[in-house]
Scaffold this active site. Sequence first.
Site, PDB file in Angstrom:
ATOM      1  N   HIS A 178       0.848  -1.195   0.000  1.00 43.45           N
ATOM      2  CA  HIS A 178       0.000   0.000   0.000  1.00 43.45           C
ATOM      3  C   HIS A 178       0.878   1.237   0.000  1.00 43.45           C
ATOM      4  CE1 HIS A 178      -2.866   3.056   1.061  1.00 43.45           C
ATOM      5  NE2 HIS A 178      -3.839   2.203   0.807  1.00 43.45           N
ATOM      6  N   GLU A 209       0.571   3.932  -3.011  1.00 49.53           N
ATOM      7  CA  GLU A 209       0.622   5.329  -2.566  1.00 49.53           C
ATOM      8  C   GLU A 209       1.960   5.744  -1.981  1.00 49.53           C
ATOM      9  OE1 GLU A 209      -2.670   6.191   0.063  1.00 49.53           O
ATOM     10  OE2 GLU A 209      -4.073   5.217  -1.306  1.00 49.53           O
ATOM     11  N   HIS A 241      -7.754  -2.819  -3.179  1.00 52.29           N
ATOM     12  CA  HIS A 241      -6.526  -2.517  -3.936  1.00 52.29           C
ATOM     13  C   HIS A 241      -6.064  -3.732  -4.740  1.00 52.29           C
ATOM     14  CE1 HIS A 241      -5.815   1.501  -2.538  1.00 52.29           C
ATOM     15  NE2 HIS A 241      -5.820   1.143  -1.269  1.00 52.29           N
TER      16      HIS A 241
END
Length: 300
Positions: A178, A209, A241
């Site tokens: 992530h 991110e 995701h």
Amino acid sequence: MRRRHFLRCFALSLAIFLFSTPGFGQETRKAKEGILLVAFGTSVPEAKKSFDAIDKAYKAEFPDTPIAWAFTSQIIRKKLAKRGIHTGSIADGLATLAKEGVKICRVQSLHMMAGREFASLARSVLLDIQKHPGRFEAVYLGRPLLETAQDADIVADAILAYMKNRRKNGEALVLMGHGNGHGRADLVFEGLRSRFRDIDSNVFLATVEGGRGLDQVKKEMAKAGVKRAILAPLMIVAGDHARNDLAGDEEESWASQLKASGMGVDKELTGLGEIPGIAQLFTLHTRSNQDNLCLEPVKP
Ligand code: CO
């Protein structure tokens, strides 16, 4: 009348004697422990398998200990509530354990690393302690999955062992973390990436991110001449995701982008929570934390 009074006094003295005798009633005197597992949450039903696996590992490791769950995402909690599934917030979870008579509370972060979510978890727990002084004798906050070099070794080994029979011959492994810009999150990923590269140079790691994106990894893979890759999430659950940004059919998904660059793509949508060894690492972090948040910090 006198006789009854005597009997009552005798019974009371006996009780005082027994309870003050070392070894007697030790179980009842020992402060009750409880565990609160805290995750961001997921509304993807298939992704819940990861949380179920973690729950099972905790019940095996801490039998007879109340275990509560909290999801920090209010949006996810509301979505689940509409389906009749109720998972509370951190404050709800702590209240539930207190109601069950828990005095020593072990809050465990189910996050990958101490990024934004973990920072906010720590703040929420401290605020709750301030709001309810004396409710718990101790509240320990277990650190997230990746804290030490040893954690990185355990995680890398567990993932590679799990992928061993799932990767085709010579196939690269691309992991989607992530990531976020908070604190040292990017550096924690770099630490894990370096552990992977020590063991298997055909593993590539990027984040949605964080500081290291897919573009960097694409260049790296082109240089290494990668023809085929298996994509997997580097997240506790294979949720939104994993299913959309990683493996989805949209043009921008990692699978589509890699296919467009001429690469063969396989997918393995398993959350880390389901991979043997990962939940056990969390339980180790739960046991090892000695930092009681209820105590006043030592004044310098
Ligand atoms: Co996200």
